[in-house]
Design a protein around this motif. Structure first.
Motif: not given
Length: 799
Positions: A399-412, A415-422, A450-457
């Motif tokens: 196990l290791n944290p070195y991967f390919v980000t296939t989409g986007n990164v977003d933050i909400s 009052d709560e803090a949430h991170l989303y990464y593809s 073939i459609s790729g990764t759609s973003p998470v917003i």
């Protein structure tokens, strides 16, 4: 707009480093938007970088569940030390036998991959880079990280692109090398093999596939005992002639062919007896058997070692690895099986693995035995690496944290803090208060689309509200979730494949505006009301201008006031989108040639809006009616602070026309601190998100090969000449011409000296006077351990 761009960095996780941005000119190329609008931009753009010093903390923070590293090699002299490469331009190091990994080195070129890492005597390593401006073989000093030698191959006549496929360095002297080069002329591929005895200063062409029935080489090797004895393992060709082993005893002047008709690849020499050679077949055809061959006379004659191979699709032997502590212990890596012998094939065991299970062994590529423990071995598979404590009989995924980000990164960040990464065509939700990761739609590595990764917003106003856009045979579904993705419901079905942005109405969050396009063409904006989920209502908005809508802002005080970024223009509506008025101040942006990448609002000052464009950052202090440029450059993202008015971060992604960097200001753009790609040590970031915490900003970067990276910066360092440093020590005289005295650490304490790019130059023990006469003129960072046991730093200048 992540489909427009890709990104590049050397990084040292969980450490503090200084970065300095020099006063220089930085130019990027912009290709013109035509019907292929997604390529974007079409001319040279130069802009000055601003001078600043930055004290930043960098961490790799993605989940270790998805990490992929390759070419794991044990250090032959240092116990528990390992090296590996990522899918991009980084070399990793582990000092705890692979439990944790740190980035050691990065090749300083965008979109480059490091391949075929090997250990050499003298604490050196070799590898080749591909996809670069010039592909080359490199010898690297692992202590100083200095490039000792580069092998650049000749460019064949009429070649449009060249690449390195395989190489061999003679074990006693790397000046003798043999390299397989592929190249393209038009739509046709070709291959040549070159040989050098002077470290690549001159090359002899010793094989050209056109001259040998157009049969392509698969691999090359120099005999372990004789630098003039060369091997070419051949594959397939367009005629009825295939395969065969070519052996030369005169450095490639003449060739002898044996094992005709057999496609061959893997070869290995017994480290205790170089005349013993093992050779494996490659991908088979119906006329060829899968075989492991052995020669005891240096490759002049060959016998088959009987192995009862299992049938799979390709049936190819990829690697043959001897245990350096016990040459009778050999491991063979095949497509779906491993063969292990402890008595040089007097007997052997076969370990067969399931077909195409990405979480178990599949298609082993290389392996490395622990030179200090006869039973430990790392096996590098095509999907994931594995570790064994019993010589390969059982495997555990590394196990290791070195991967390919296939989409986007977003933050909400409400009052709560949430991170989303593809990752792997899905995304991971992280609750930043607990650190718990929850995956949604993450696919196995053998999944292709073939459609790729759609973003998470992420909706900035509602904790847990996310929007996704998923492809299906019936079109594309815009889906809404109020619990991070655990449950979703569709609100729109359409055939436009690209989702640009989604925003909710502050007065009624169950009313949203969504922007779509067909890869930049046929733009559409829908106003969707799903207050009643059983009766979703959608209205197609008449656009004021036909171009991509990359940003929408709805006034929090009055939902009829809409601001929209359309191509290179910004429009305002006071009646909910029925009529529009164009803003002023953006005449510098050329229609259908430039582009607004992001529209952001200041949550502390509702009158301020800011846009990121390929020509800079523009801001408006009158709710988008008029605009003023506050920073030159190409930027993909811009974010206002949620805590302090005037704090802004702007980020540039890597692409064919840009390199990763970011800038920040604490006075609404009057002054900026800007960190270049070199300052980020050549990280390749494809997407970004920013979270503010008082005076600090966490800049999350999704990268091409090292996963999710977080940089933490103090926004108030803008404009300062001496940035406060935690646990600082004193050095004097500063500047110095030769000697340096350090106050705050004990005599004899190790001291590491880095250049401003973060490259380790030397490690010495602290003395009453440190002699630095060998350092060139310039600025440096000194790092050590203070009297309180904590890491300490100091910057000094050598004159």
């Amino acid at each position: 707009m992540s489909h427009f761009f890709r990104t590049t960095v050397i990084v040292f996780p969980q450490q503090f480093y200084w970065f300095t941005v020099i006063n220089t000119e930085y130019c990027v190329f912009k290709p013109k938007i035509t019907e292929m609008k997604k390529l974007l931009l079409s001319f040279l753009l130069c802009f000055p970088l601003l001078v600043t010093e930055l004290y930043a903390q960098m961490e790799i923070v993605g989940s270790s569940e998805y990490g992929r590293i390759f070419d794991i090699n044990y250090d032959p002299l240092v116990e528990n030390k390992l090296y590996a490469v990522t899918l991009g331009n980084h070399i990793l190091q582990s000092t705890d036998n692979g439990v944790t990994w740190q980035i050691l080195y990065s090749y300083p070129e965008t979109n480059v991959s490091i391949k075929s890492l090997r250990m050499l005597p003298g604490n050196q390593a070799s590898f080749y880079i591909t996809y670069g401006e010039v592909d080359k073989i490199i010898i690297l000093d692992l202590a100083s990280l200095e490039v000792l030698r580069e092998y650049v191959l000749p460019k064949p006549a009429d070649s449009e692109k060249e690449w390195i496929s395989a190489y061999s360095l003679w074990k006693n002297n790397p000046d003798t090398a043999m390299v397989l080069q592929g190249f393209k002329i038009g739509f046709a591929n070709f291959a040549k093999v070159y040989y050098t005895t002077d470290g690549g200063k001159t090359w002899d062409e010793i094989y050209y596939n056109v001259d040998y029935n157009e049969v392509f080489p698969n691999n090359v090797a120099i005999s372990a005992s004789d630098p003039q004895k060369l091997f070419i393992m051949r594959g397939m060709g367009p005629t009825d002639v295939d395969g065969g082993l070519f052996v030369s005893n005169d450095a490639g002047a003449t060739w002898n062919e044996m094992l005709q008709g057999n496609a061959l690849f893997a070869i290995s020499f017994n480290p205790a007896n170089p005349d013993e050679v093992l050779l494996g077949t490659f991908i088979q055809n119906e006329d060829q058997d899968e075989n492991l061959y052995r020669s005891t006379d240096g490759g002049d004659t060959w016998d088959i070692i009987p192995v009862n191979w299992t049938n799979q699709i390709q049936d190819n032997i990829n690697a043959i690895v001897y245990n350096p502590l016990d040459p009778n212990n050999i491991i063979i890596l095949e497509e779906n099986e491993m063969v292990i012998t402890h008595d040089n094939f007097a007997t052997h065991e076969i370990f067969v693995y399931p077909d195409f299970d990405t979480y178990t062994y599949y298609y082993g590529l290389t392996a490395s035995f622990n030179p200090f423990n006869v039973n430990e071995i790392f096996v590098n598979g095509d999907y994931y690496p594995f570790f064994s404590t019993n010589g390969g009989e059982t495997l555990t995924r590394v196990l290791n944290p070195y991967f390919v980000t296939t989409g986007n990164v977003d933050i909400s960040d409400t009052d709560e803090a949430h991170l989303y990464y593809s990752v792997q065509y899905g995304y991971v939700h992280r609750d930043l208060s607990t650190g718990i990761d929850t995956p949604y739609g993450v696919m196995p590595l053998d999944y292709m689309t073939i459609s790729g990764t759609s973003p998470v917003i992420a909706d900035p106003l509602l904790a847990g509200r996310v929007y996704t856009y998923q492809s299906s045979f019936m079109g594309n579904d815009l889906k809404v979730s109020n619990d991070h993705g655990n449950t979703t419901f569709p609100v729109l079905n359409g055939f436009s494949p690209t989702l640009h942005t989604v925003v909710s109405d502050p007065a009624n969050p169950d009313i949203i505006w969504a922007s779509l396009s067909y890869y930049g063409e046929t733009p559409e904006v829908y106003k969707i009301d799903f207050t009643d989920q059983s009766n979703v209502q959608s209205v197609l908005i008449t656009l004021p201008y036909q171009d991509m809508v990359t940003g929408i802002y709805i006034d929090r005080a009055n939902s009829l006031n809409i601001t929209m970024a359309v191509g290179t223009k910004v429009f305002k509506s006071a009646d909910g989108g029925n009529t529009w008025v164009e803003s002023t101040g953006l005449d510098e942006l050329v229609a259908y040639q430039d582009l607004i990448m992001k529209l952001a609002n200041n949550p502390i000052n509702e009158q301020q809006l800011t846009i990121a464009t390929n020509k800079g950052i523009f801001t408006s202090m009158d709710a988008g009616a008029t605009w003023t440029k506050i920073l030159d450059g190409l930027f993909h993202n811009v974010v206002h602070s949620t805590d302090v008015d005037g704090h802004i971060v702007a980020v540039t992604n890597v692409s064919q026309i840009s390199e990763s960097s970011f800038a920040f200001t604490n006075d609404n753009g009057l002054t900026w601190a800007q960190v270049s790609n070199a300052g980020l040590m050549y990280l390749q970031a494809t997407t970004s998100a920013v979270k503010f915490d008082g005076q600090m900003a966490d800049i999350y970067l999704g990268t091409d090969d090292i996963g999710l990276v977080k940089y933490t910066v103090d926004i108030n360092t803008v404009g300062t000449t001496n940035v406060p440093v935690t646990n600082e020590i004193s050095v004097y005289p500063n500047p110095t011409t030769k000697n340096l005295t350090i106050s705050g650490i004990e005599i004899g304490t190790p001291v590491a000296i880095f250049d401003l790019s973060g490259r380790l130059l030397m490690t010495i023990n602290n003395q009453p006077l440190l002699d630095l006469s060998d350092l060139e003129t310039g600025a440096y960072i000194l790092k050590s351990t203070g009297q309180n046991g904590k890491s300490v730093h100091a910057k000094f200048i050598k004159r």
